[in-house]
Design a protein around this motif. Structure first.
Motif, PDB file in Angstrom:
ATOM      1  N   ASN A   1       0.827  -1.200   0.000  1.00 46.11           N
ATOM      2  CA  ASN A   1       0.000   0.000   0.000  1.00 46.11           C
ATOM      3  C   ASN A   1       0.865   1.255   0.000  1.00 46.11           C
ATOM      4  O   ASN A   1       0.598   2.224  -0.718  1.00 46.11           O
ATOM      5  CB  ASN A   1      -0.909  -0.014   1.234  1.00 46.11           C
TER       6      ASN A   1
ATOM      7  N   HIS B   1      -7.583   9.175  -0.228  1.00 42.21           N
ATOM      8  CA  HIS B   1      -6.825  10.211   0.491  1.00 42.21           C
ATOM      9  C   HIS B   1      -7.209  11.622   0.028  1.00 42.21           C
ATOM     10  O   HIS B   1      -6.410  12.327  -0.616  1.00 42.21           O
ATOM     11  CB  HIS B   1      -5.323  10.038   0.247  1.00 42.21           C
TER      12      HIS B   1
ATOM     13  N   VAL C   1      -4.069   9.867   6.790  1.00 42.57           N
ATOM     14  CA  VAL C   1      -3.547   9.002   5.714  1.00 42.57           C
ATOM     15  C   VAL C   1      -3.327   7.588   6.256  1.00 42.57           C
ATOM     16  O   VAL C   1      -3.698   6.595   5.621  1.00 42.57           O
ATOM     17  CB  VAL C   1      -2.240   9.592   5.144  1.00 42.57           C
TER      18      VAL C   1
ATOM     19  N   ASP D   1      -5.148   4.315   4.910  1.00 41.00           N
ATOM     20  CA  ASP D   1      -4.355   3.214   4.357  1.00 41.00           C
ATOM     21  C   ASP D   1      -4.612   1.904   5.102  1.00 41.00           C
ATOM     22  O   ASP D   1      -4.768   0.847   4.485  1.00 41.00           O
ATOM     23  CB  ASP D   1      -2.865   3.550   4.441  1.00 41.00           C
TER      24      ASP D   1
ATOM     25  N   HIS E   1      -4.291   4.319  -5.269  1.00 39.62           N
ATOM     26  CA  HIS E   1      -5.435   4.475  -4.377  1.00 39.62           C
ATOM     27  C   HIS E   1      -5.611   5.916  -3.881  1.00 39.62           C
ATOM     28  O   HIS E   1      -6.616   6.215  -3.231  1.00 39.62           O
ATOM     29  CB  HIS E   1      -5.282   3.536  -3.159  1.00 39.62           C
TER      30      HIS E   1
HETATM   31 FE   FE2 Z   1      -2.040   5.607   0.933  1.00 43.15          FE
END
Ligand code: FE2
Ligand code: FES
Length: 381
Positions: A210, A221, A336, A340, A216
């Protein structure tokens, strides 16, 4: 059907040129593979264990789990840091069960009171006079290799450690393009402003993968892509050697709302100002560099599907000592992290599905993750 075989009826066609395969799902859940990773990855390479400043005085210690071993990391009387296995040389009792603490001058085993100095040497034992042939070093605690870098204590359990320069510093150099690029951030001289720990219900490799991609970023985000608009198109800073993602035009600092940050770390050059760099140091460290602070992640894999992540926000000592407001910069990467780790946990739920028995696919902006998979596979087979 045996474990790992794909279910009848689920075809696995040859991949089109734009896609590459991932590791099969069982690499994220199988305790046997996890045990192999513990033995062949975490117990053989350099492992970032402790923030050196968390051991301020002689006798201060932390215990850390590295692979299958518990390790005591302690500040010695000479000011250096020593590390040794947390296993009494008499009959094997675990010496320290606390995560951290401080001793005056020695560690004493709670079972029969064998006592070891801060350097691990056997100092005393009941009736030791009856055993004049015992060598105090030979029967001291088993030592672990120690190296300090960027203000952290890195340990290696291997008898013959790999080159620190080629592995740890090599990963930083490979990402930044030069071993000198990180020097200006003076990471070892920064001070801990905030630490948040995350208990993530996902395999450690999910977290590495990740961190390595930004496909992503546009989806999960929103705050980060406001600050770093180029992330919205899916190419992570880690995709290009030496590239730092530039702050948006109207962004003043690396904060949750893009408002001004703190004073720039003096060594950060003009070419690094208003940029974000992200580095993965395999297997368990992520370093994020921005002009006024550094976000440093250490991962501690606990089981095949659970990983503890400690995230440190590091600032100039004056910033921390003055009580300056760091909340807005902490909040950005804390969000974040949460975004994640939620995504990693979401993937982990599917790793035992028959649909993922042969793994998934990497799109072009994720192809570099394949090198990480190869790195793991070369070690565990
Ligand atoms: Fe990320
Ligand atoms: S097991 Fe530690 S002193 Fe006996």
């Amino acid at each position: 059907m045996t474990t790992g075989e794909i279910a009848p009826g689920i075809a696995s066609p040859a991949l089109p040129a734009s896609l590459r395969g991932t590791l099969p799902g069982r690499y994220y859940t199988d305790p046997t593979i996890f045990a192999a990773e513990q033995a062949l990855i975490f117990e053989t390479g350099w492992f970032c264990a402790v923030l050196a400043a968390d051991l301020p005085t002689a006798g201060a210690f932390e215990t850390v789990q590295i692979g299958r071993e518990s390790v005591i990391v302690a500040r010695g009387r000479d000011g250096g840091v020593n590390a040794y296995l947390n296993v009494c040389r008499h009959r094997g009792a675990r010496i320290c069960t606390e995560d951290k603490g401080s001793v005056r001058r020695s560690f004493q085993c709670p079972y029969h009171a064998w006592t070891y100095g801060l350097d691990g040497k056997l100092i005393s034992a009941p009736n030791i006079g009856e055993m004049p042939d015992i060598d105090r070093v030979e029967y001291g605690l088993h030592r672990v290799h120690v190296r300090e870098w960027l203000g952290y204590v890195w340990l290696c359990l291997a008898e013959e450690p790999p080159s620190f320069e080629d592995t740890v510093i090599g990963d930083v150099t490979a990402r930044l393009g030069s071993p000198d690029a990180i020097v200006g951030y003076q990471v070892a001289d920064l001070k801990l402003g905030r630490r948040i720990s995350y208990d993530v219900k996902a395999n450690w490799k999910q977290i590495v993968e990740n961190f390595m991609e930004c496909y992503h970023c546009g989806t999960i985000h929103p705050e980060l892509t406001e600050v770093l608009p180029e992330f919205a198109n899916g190419l992570a800073a880690q995709y290009f050697v030496g590239h730092g993602a530039e702050f948006g035009e109207d962004v003043a600092g690396f904060t949750v709302d893009g408002s001004a940050g703190l004073e720039r770390i003096p060594g950060v050059g003009d070419d690094q100002d208003r940029r974000y760099y992200a580095i993965t140091v395999r297997p368990q460290v992520f370093i994020n560099l921005v002009p006024d602070h550094v976000v440093f992640h250490r991962m501690f894999p606990l089981t095949a599907d659970r990983t503890l992540v400690l995230c440190d926000w590091l600032y100039l000592p004056d910033v921390v000592d003055s009580g300056a407001d760091i909340d807005r910069s902490v909040e950005l990467f804390h969000r974040v992290n949460q975004q994640d780790f939620d995504a990693c946990e979401r993937c982990q739920l599917s790793m035992d599905s028959r649909s993922y028995a042969r793994g998934g696919v990497l799109v072009p902006s994720e192809h570099h993750i394949g090198e990480f998979h190869d790195w793991v596979a070369r070690r565990v087979g």
